[in-house]
Design an enzyme around this catalytic site. Sequence first.
Site, short mmCIF file in Angstrom:
data_model
loop_
_atom_site.label_atom_id
_atom_site.label_comp_id
_atom_site.label_asym_id
_atom_site.label_seq_id
_atom_site.Cartn_x
_atom_site.Cartn_y
_atom_site.Cartn_z
N ASN A 76 9.16 21.23 -2.93
CA ASN A 76 9.69 21.75 -4.19
C ASN A 76 8.54 22.45 -4.91
O ASN A 76 7.63 21.79 -5.41
CB ASN A 76 10.23 20.56 -5.01
N LYS A 88 8.65 24.09 -7.63
CA LYS A 88 8.79 24.09 -9.10
C LYS A 88 8.46 25.49 -9.64
O LYS A 88 8.71 26.48 -8.97
CB LYS A 88 7.90 23.00 -9.73
N HIS A 100 17.20 17.29 -10.38
CA HIS A 100 15.80 16.87 -10.39
C HIS A 100 15.49 16.24 -11.76
O HIS A 100 16.01 16.68 -12.78
CB HIS A 100 14.89 18.07 -10.13
N GLU A 116 13.10 16.51 -13.73
CA GLU A 116 12.62 17.44 -14.77
C GLU A 116 13.79 18.16 -15.42
O GLU A 116 13.76 18.47 -16.61
CB GLU A 116 11.62 18.43 -14.15
N GLU A 176 13.55 9.61 -6.40
CA GLU A 176 12.28 10.00 -7.01
C GLU A 176 12.07 9.21 -8.29
O GLU A 176 12.56 9.61 -9.36
CB GLU A 176 12.30 11.50 -7.35
N GLY A 181 4.32 13.63 -9.92
CA GLY A 181 3.19 14.37 -10.46
C GLY A 181 2.14 13.50 -11.12
O GLY A 181 1.27 13.99 -11.83
N SER A 236 4.66 12.02 -5.68
CA SER A 236 3.27 11.96 -5.22
C SER A 236 3.14 11.68 -3.72
O SER A 236 2.24 10.94 -3.31
CB SER A 236 2.47 10.95 -6.05
#
Length: 251
Positions: A9, A11, A96, A98, A168, A174, A214
Amino acid sequence: MRKPVIAGNWKMYKLLAEAAETVLKLKSLVTNAGHCEIVIAPVFTQLKTIADRLEGSNIQLSAQDCASESEFGPHTGEVSTSMLRDAGCSHVIIGHSERRQFYGDTDQSVNKKVKAAAAAGLFAIVCVGESLAERDAGAEENIVKGQLLNGLEGLTLADTERIIIAYEPVWAIGTGKTATPEQAQEMHAFIRRTISEIHGESVANAMRILYGGSVKPDNVGLLMEQADIDGALVGGASLEAESFAKIVNYK
Ligand code: PGA
């Protein structure tokens, strides 16, 4: 047997020239990787160019999001799943964290997007996962179960064949903090049980459940040894061809 999926991904990173350069490099580094499916997800504006660069390769293309409406219409700024197909995508990431945290995605919009993906024949990589506060409160299973029940509500048996789940944990994205292989395995097994309750055992046994948060070249091996981990959704470590190729070639 579930064929593993290793998905990158990207992003909101990379301009076009760099994205094209990265995929060309990646292509040559993963030509022999027949053990898994390889997917990369650049931003919308790069999809068609990257699709052209990937032609004939073993790397598949994903978008990072899609519209929840599948018909043409007055939806300024949205991109439909048929447009993604048209640009060369076979996959789309949906829900996702985010997007859930910062751009208003909910289980309900995720469900509409999942149905839009199914309507266009795309594989949907549906993301679920709890926040740190939810885990600290011992609520991770309830949160993820709700995301699965609502997000996958009303799918046909045929639709479920094109669903890939990505677990996730938000606290691992991250942050450099990975769930331990045991923590991840526990949640993946829980997700498979939940899918089994909703859609039956054979759907659950066939569904790929990816871990994300991660994932790096040095931790992918142990994660992939877990019985219910069928691949990875990789953010930061997918941006460089070399590190992503090491993850793809975890075997
Ligand atoms: P990360 O991102 O690998 O950088 O933690 C994963 C993701 O957000 O999909």
